[in-house]
Scaffold this motif. Sequence first.
Motif, mmCIF file in Angstrom:
data_model
loop_
_atom_site.group_PDB
_atom_site.id
_atom_site.type_symbol
_atom_site.label_atom_id
_atom_site.label_comp_id
_atom_site.label_asym_id
_atom_site.label_seq_id
_atom_site.Cartn_x
_atom_site.Cartn_y
_atom_site.Cartn_z
ATOM 1 N N ASP A 1 0.849 -1.181 0.000
ATOM 2 C CA ASP A 1 0.000 0.000 0.000
ATOM 3 C C ASP A 1 0.890 1.238 0.000
ATOM 4 N N ALA A 2 1.080 1.845 -1.174
ATOM 5 C CA ALA A 2 1.968 2.998 -1.308
ATOM 6 C C ALA A 2 1.191 4.270 -1.637
ATOM 7 N N ALA A 3 -0.089 4.300 -1.300
ATOM 8 C CA ALA A 3 -0.892 5.468 -1.651
ATOM 9 C C ALA A 3 -0.580 6.663 -0.762
ATOM 10 N N ARG B 1 13.371 -0.656 0.400
ATOM 11 C CA ARG B 1 12.216 0.039 -0.174
ATOM 12 C C ARG B 1 11.174 0.257 0.924
ATOM 13 N N SER B 2 10.435 1.344 0.781
ATOM 14 C CA SER B 2 9.431 1.696 1.780
ATOM 15 C C SER B 2 8.210 0.793 1.651
ATOM 16 N N ASN B 3 7.639 0.398 2.780
ATOM 17 C CA ASN B 3 6.483 -0.492 2.796
ATOM 18 C C ASN B 3 5.383 0.133 3.642
ATOM 19 N N GLY B 4 4.190 0.205 3.069
ATOM 20 C CA GLY B 4 3.085 0.855 3.766
ATOM 21 C C GLY B 4 2.632 0.117 5.022
ATOM 22 N N GLN B 5 2.641 -1.204 4.996
ATOM 23 C CA GLN B 5 2.213 -1.961 6.170
ATOM 24 C C GLN B 5 3.206 -1.812 7.318
ATOM 25 N N ALA C 1 -0.101 -7.743 12.824
ATOM 26 C CA ALA C 1 -1.442 -7.161 12.835
ATOM 27 C C ALA C 1 -1.711 -6.339 11.576
ATOM 28 N N THR C 2 -0.684 -5.833 10.922
ATOM 29 C CA THR C 2 -0.882 -5.032 9.713
ATOM 30 C C THR C 2 -1.096 -5.891 8.473
ATOM 31 N N GLY C 3 -0.865 -7.208 8.558
ATOM 32 C CA GLY C 3 -1.004 -8.080 7.400
ATOM 33 C C GLY C 3 0.265 -8.229 6.603
ATOM 34 N N TYR C 4 1.385 -7.692 7.097
ATOM 35 C CA TYR C 4 2.643 -7.844 6.361
ATOM 36 C C TYR C 4 3.002 -9.323 6.248
ATOM 37 N N ILE C 5 2.858 -10.072 7.335
ATOM 38 C CA ILE C 5 3.073 -11.528 7.296
ATOM 39 C C ILE C 5 1.711 -12.127 6.958
ATOM 40 N N TYR C 6 1.479 -12.373 5.696
ATOM 41 C CA TYR C 6 0.143 -12.653 5.208
ATOM 42 C C TYR C 6 -0.263 -14.119 5.319
ATOM 43 N N ASP D 1 21.731 -5.385 7.850
ATOM 44 C CA ASP D 1 21.382 -6.804 7.664
ATOM 45 C C ASP D 1 21.028 -7.050 6.204
ATOM 46 N N GLN D 2 21.747 -7.954 5.559
ATOM 47 C CA GLN D 2 21.555 -8.195 4.128
ATOM 48 C C GLN D 2 20.249 -8.907 3.815
ATOM 49 N N ARG D 3 19.594 -9.495 4.817
ATOM 50 C CA ARG D 3 18.334 -10.198 4.559
ATOM 51 C C ARG D 3 17.159 -9.251 4.370
ATOM 52 N N PHE D 4 17.206 -8.066 4.969
ATOM 53 C CA PHE D 4 16.064 -7.162 4.918
ATOM 54 C C PHE D 4 15.899 -6.565 3.530
ATOM 55 N N ARG D 5 14.618 -6.445 3.118
ATOM 56 C CA ARG D 5 14.290 -5.832 1.828
ATOM 57 C C ARG D 5 13.292 -4.679 1.997
ATOM 58 N N ASP D 6 12.474 -4.699 3.053
ATOM 59 C CA ASP D 6 11.451 -3.682 3.261
ATOM 60 C C ASP D 6 11.714 -2.928 4.560
ATOM 61 N N THR D 7 11.263 -1.676 4.604
ATOM 62 C CA THR D 7 11.426 -0.870 5.809
ATOM 63 C C THR D 7 10.367 0.221 5.833
#
Length: 346
Positions: free
Chosen positions: A171-173, A225-229, A263-268, A309-315
């Motif tokens: 959700d990048a709105a 990359r930025s993540n809305g959740q 709770a935000t649904g990031y881990i779907y 940390d090289q594993r992370f992709r979202d923040t």
Amino acid sequence: MHRFRAVIATAVVLACACPGTLAIASSAPRAHVAASAHASLSRAAKKARSHRHKAYAQCSARHRKLARKGHRASCPKHHKQSSAQAKRQAQAQAKARAQAKRRALAERKAQAKRRARAKHRAAAKRKAATKRKATAIRKAEAKRKAAAKRKAAAKRKAEARRHTHKPKRVDAAKPATPLVPLPTADGSCPDSYLTPKAGNLDRVRTATLCLINQQRMRHGETPLRSNGQLEQAAQGHSDDMVGRDYFNHTGPRGDTPLGRVRATGYIYSQRVGYVIGENIAWGTLGLATPHAIVSAWIASPEHLANILDQRFRDTAIGIDPAAPHSLADGEAGAIYTQEFGVIITG
């Protein structure tokens, strides 16, 4: 008695053999006949007694000793037993009978005890066998349950390997910032020294993420990359720390970084893997700018480990333009929360 009859018979025969004396014989008094019979009996008794005495005298001392003790011996007893001896013998016999009775009673009691002990041992054996059987049944049931559990876990794991999930759309709105904020051509990040206020939070958020990616690029890591959740979880935690006046990764109600992100649904899905991280910081006045906050994180090995940390992709960055009252003492400031994450589907 036998000899007495023999004497009478002899007297009758003699009377019949002599007719001339028949009247005399017939008229003889009965007392004379009895006296003659008694005399004959006394002589016979004395003779028999003498004979027994003579036979007893001929016995050896050993035979006499055995005869006194009551054992069978070849020597007859010639003397008559006295009343005292008879009494002692009767007492001894009564004592022997009493002892035999007591022994019989004791034997019956002992037999009853042995039967009771045998019965108790048999009952104990049956109880132990029942207990062993129940234990074996429980163990077998536990083994079956464990095997079924392992089988179900293996099945779920196999299904998870076969199943592929498409990540939910980000959700990048809301953010008006680039998806991946990067430094400018000269290597700088605009608004790095901007003090957070209610009207410039998007610019402060972008500057902070730009500084984070600048550090990752310097160490050869992929920009985040930025993540809305994740931003929803980060912003909610920053606002909660200011509203409840605390500074901690775990809230007063027990909420954790993982719980907030989930709770935000990031881990779907429960079938996907994930890695979650979180950094928090606060400052007042000039120490509340993006540059000051990121510099403080870089100076901390634990916070820097999350950044690189090289594993992370979202923040995502969550900023509240105020600091907890108990920490800032009423001075102007801001509090920052950065969430890190990656979803693993392979």
